[in-house]
Design an enzyme around this catalytic site. Structure first.
Site, mmCIF file in Angstrom:
data_model
loop_
_atom_site.group_PDB
_atom_site.id
_atom_site.type_symbol
_atom_site.label_atom_id
_atom_site.label_comp_id
_atom_site.label_asym_id
_atom_site.label_seq_id
_atom_site.Cartn_x
_atom_site.Cartn_y
_atom_site.Cartn_z
ATOM 1 C CG PHE A 1 -0.291 0.479 2.497
ATOM 2 C CD1 PHE A 1 -0.218 1.842 2.789
ATOM 3 C CD2 PHE A 1 0.286 -0.411 3.389
ATOM 4 C CE1 PHE A 1 0.412 2.296 3.942
ATOM 5 C CE2 PHE A 1 0.910 0.030 4.541
ATOM 6 C CZ PHE A 1 0.972 1.386 4.824
ATOM 7 C CE LYS B 1 -2.806 -8.369 -4.652
ATOM 8 N NZ LYS B 1 -3.180 -7.393 -3.593
ATOM 9 C CD GLU C 1 -5.605 -6.087 0.037
ATOM 10 O OE1 GLU C 1 -4.583 -5.808 -0.625
ATOM 11 O OE2 GLU C 1 -5.638 -7.004 0.879
ATOM 12 C CB SER D 1 4.886 -7.390 5.671
ATOM 13 O OG SER D 1 3.822 -8.198 5.233
ATOM 14 C CB CYS E 1 10.328 -0.201 2.776
ATOM 15 S SG CYS E 1 10.940 0.372 1.212
HETATM 16 P P1 NAD Z 1 1.549 -6.528 2.995
HETATM 17 O O1 NAD Z 1 2.576 -7.598 3.099
HETATM 18 O O2 NAD Z 1 0.411 -6.548 3.942
HETATM 19 O O3 NAD Z 1 0.875 -6.551 1.531
HETATM 20 C C1 NAD Z 1 1.653 -6.597 0.366
HETATM 21 C C2 NAD Z 1 0.868 -7.329 -0.714
HETATM 22 O O4 NAD Z 1 0.613 -8.670 -0.287
HETATM 23 C C3 NAD Z 1 -0.486 -6.701 -1.018
HETATM 24 O O5 NAD Z 1 -0.684 -6.680 -2.409
HETATM 25 C C4 NAD Z 1 -1.464 -7.618 -0.314
HETATM 26 O O6 NAD Z 1 -2.712 -7.684 -0.952
HETATM 27 C C5 NAD Z 1 -0.783 -8.958 -0.358
HETATM 28 N N1 NAD Z 1 -1.133 -9.817 0.782
HETATM 29 C C6 NAD Z 1 -1.588 -9.410 1.998
HETATM 30 N N2 NAD Z 1 -1.779 -10.474 2.797
HETATM 31 C C7 NAD Z 1 -1.434 -11.575 2.080
HETATM 32 C C8 NAD Z 1 -1.392 -12.967 2.388
HETATM 33 N N3 NAD Z 1 -1.743 -13.448 3.583
HETATM 34 N N4 NAD Z 1 -0.976 -13.812 1.423
HETATM 35 C C9 NAD Z 1 -0.598 -13.349 0.228
HETATM 36 N N5 NAD Z 1 -0.605 -12.033 -0.102
HETATM 37 C C10 NAD Z 1 -1.012 -11.156 0.807
HETATM 38 O O7 NAD Z 1 2.328 -5.147 3.039
HETATM 39 P P2 NAD Z 1 1.718 -3.690 3.154
HETATM 40 O O8 NAD Z 1 1.209 -3.483 4.535
HETATM 41 O O9 NAD Z 1 0.836 -3.409 2.012
HETATM 42 O O10 NAD Z 1 3.040 -2.817 2.950
HETATM 43 C C11 NAD Z 1 3.912 -2.491 3.987
HETATM 44 C C12 NAD Z 1 5.066 -3.453 4.054
HETATM 45 O O11 NAD Z 1 5.766 -3.456 2.815
HETATM 46 C C13 NAD Z 1 6.094 -3.056 5.104
HETATM 47 O O12 NAD Z 1 6.554 -4.210 5.748
HETATM 48 C C14 NAD Z 1 7.189 -2.401 4.289
HETATM 49 O O13 NAD Z 1 8.465 -2.414 4.884
HETATM 50 C C15 NAD Z 1 7.164 -3.256 3.077
HETATM 51 N N6 NAD Z 1 7.785 -2.585 1.952
HETATM 52 C C16 NAD Z 1 8.993 -3.038 1.545
HETATM 53 C C17 NAD Z 1 9.644 -2.415 0.508
HETATM 54 C C18 NAD Z 1 10.960 -2.917 0.023
HETATM 55 O O14 NAD Z 1 11.340 -2.576 -1.076
HETATM 56 N N7 NAD Z 1 11.666 -3.722 0.770
HETATM 57 C C19 NAD Z 1 9.049 -1.324 -0.128
HETATM 58 C C20 NAD Z 1 7.803 -0.886 0.316
HETATM 59 C C21 NAD Z 1 7.177 -1.537 1.364
#
Ligand code: NAD
Length: 503
Positions: free
Chosen positions: A149, A173, A176, A231, A286
């Protein structure tokens, strides 16, 4: 209520699964739209559209594919304000920050505009008698990106900017929680194709969803590669599951970046940098700097005083308020998680210097605001130090020596980014060389590499071995084919039954 649809084969497609996600306005706390959540069948429809488009798109010569990228860049630039406002309305970051989100993504599109040059292969003339060897990079086919997000414009463009330019077709994808900007990018890409007279129907498809859609992508036999950012636990799951289904996977995860302050640093500058990097975008980056490590007691005391003074002047406000430095966090659930961590910090004995809980903005009492929070005397055994909080919470971890300070980020489970503030070039050089982290800033608080370099952390911040964008991205989104060609003069010698050599 407004419904946000998929964007498949150049058309808005309503979800028929009957499952929806709420999209909030984080400023008011109210649901402003709903987004249809795909099942495997809807993911399959997008894959079919991408499969249909891929051979013709790969056959468009690289220069003409680059023209589509140029046109797309122009269209996104022209819509910058509109895209940034839309982004802020769902994410909660201030509009200036949303513009940065779009701009950093566009820089990868700019890199992709040079794809004819970047995609040139290698050639060895005369590798053996009458033998030449050449290698070329070919697209993988249909590929996918799953994004978080917190950068709903930049991270999709990191991925599809390069993936599409090299000749793949793409399934995006997005998160959401803020799905509207990714759909607009899909629409603008269609328009870009039309502007330069190239049919790009099915080249960039956007499918919304949660775990069900992600699993459908990971298991789909026609998807060759998956790029994920989110994450760490989910990144690891995506990496394992995608690889088990024979896909190429890169999966970037969470972070806990440290800002080390040596006694000789320009403290006023470092404090301004740390405040921006810790609290900007409500800490939902991040590459944020949620941990600061002053070296020596004198540095720690001076730092604490200056941080406090700056925090007092911070303006938290609506994402649309040009005077606000940061806005609300993305959801009520995320706000509750951050506030839970603040309580845990108190319980485990850190000194809570500024408490951001209970922050409220007049007229927007239901908004997801968290005030700036500062902890001092945080230690490595604390859960709040080990975990990623992803909110406006800055932790001071005091170190007695340079060696102790370098060891902190090096030993942490995450290894995304790190920064050092110093005037000593020798110390900075040693730090950059030794620290066990993927991206290093020297007097640069948020060292997100430029688009023609590449982005990627180490340890639990990234699974898989290729970074995002730049030449690393190009390698991730292509496969190498190597041709060994023989055009001998005269009679061809008999083939031998031993492994051929070039002698
Ligand atoms: P998230 O892991 O909740 O979601 C990321 C994606 O995974 C979304 O598209 C989501 O729909 C999907 N998802 C959610 N739950 C899932 C599940 N159980 N199984 C499969 N897919 C699932 O992350 P977020 O809260 O949207 O974003 C924040 C996180 O992203 C933080 O941990 C941040 O550090 C990380 N991030 C990392 C970088 C990097 O380059 N390392 C960059 C930006 C954000």
């Amino acid at each position: 209520m407004r419904t946000i649809n998929h964007y498949i084969a150049g058309a808005s497609v309503e979800s028929r699964t009957g499952r929806f996600g709420d999209v909030f306005d984080p400023n008011t706390g109210q649901v402003q739209a709903r987004v249809g959540l795909a099942d495997a069948g809807e993911v399959d429809a997008a894959v079919l559209a991408a499969l249909k488009a891929q051979p013709a798109w790969a056959a468009v010569n690289p220069q003409r594919r680059a023209r589509v990228m140029f046109a797309f860049k122009r269209l996104v630039e022209a819509r910058m304000q509109e895209l940034a406002e839309l982004l802020s309305s769902e994410h909660g970051k201030v509009v200036a920050d949303s513009k940065g989100d779009v701009q950093r993504g566009l820089e990868v599109v700019e890199f992709a505009c040079g794809i004819p040059h970047a995609l040139k292969g290698e050639y060895t003339e005369g590798a053996g008698p009458g033998i030449d060897v050449y290698s070329m990079r070919q697209p993988l086919g249909v590929v996918a990106g799953i994004t978080p997000f917190n950068f709903p414009a930049m991270i999709p463009m990191w991925m599809f900017g390069v993936a599409i330019a090299v000749g793949n077709t793409f399934i995006l994808k997005p998160s959401e929680r803020d799905p509207s900007v990714p759909v607009r990018l899909g629409e603008l890409f269609m328009e870009a194709g039309a502007d330069v007279g190239i049919d790009v129907t099915g080249v960039l498809n956007v499918v919304h969803g949660d775990k069900a859609a992600v699993d459908a992508i990971l298991e789909h036999p026609e998807i060759s590669a998956v790029s994920f950012v989110g994450s760490s636990d989910i990144a690891h799951y995506v990496y394992r599951t995608g690889a088990a289904h024979g896909k190429r996977v890169q999966a970037m995860g969470g972070a806990k970046n440290h800002g080390i302050i040596l006694p000789d640093a320009d403290l006023d500058q470092a404090v301004k940098d740390i405040i921006g990097a810790a609290y900007g975008s409500a800490g939902e980056r991040c590459m944020a700097l949620p941990v600061t490590v002053p070296v020596g007691k004198g540095t720690a005391e001076a730092l604490r005083g200056k941080l406090l003074a700056e925090i007092e002047t911070l303006k938290v406000g609506l994402s649309s308020d040009p005077a606000a430095q940061y806005g609300p966090v993305v959801t009520a659930a995320h706000k509750a998680k951050i506030e839970g961590y603040i309580q845990t910090g108190v319980d485990e004995g850190a000194e809570l210097v500024v408490d951001g809980r209970g922050f409220s903005l007049q007229g927007y009492e239901d908004g997801f605001f968290v005030g700036p929070t500062l902890f001092d005397k945080v230690t490595t055994d604390m859960k709040t130090y080990q975990d990623e909080i992803f909110g406006p919470v800055l932790q001071i971890v005091r170190a007695d020596s340079f060696e102790e300070a370098v060891a902190l980020p090096s030993k942490h489970q995450y290894g995304n980014g790190v920064a050092i503030f110093t005037r000593n070039g020798r110390a900075a050089r040693e730090f950059a060389q030794k620290v066990n982290v993927g991206m290093v800033g020297i007097n640069v608080p948020i060292p997100v590499p430029v688009a023609y370099h590449s982005f990627g952390g180490w340890k639990r911040s990234a699974f898989g071995d290729a970074n995002q964008h730049g030449m690393e991205g190009l390698r991730f989104w292509t496969k190498v084919k190597t041709v060994t060609a023989r055009w001998p003069e005269g009679d061809v010698a008999d083939s031998a039954f031993v492994i051929p050599t070039m002698s």
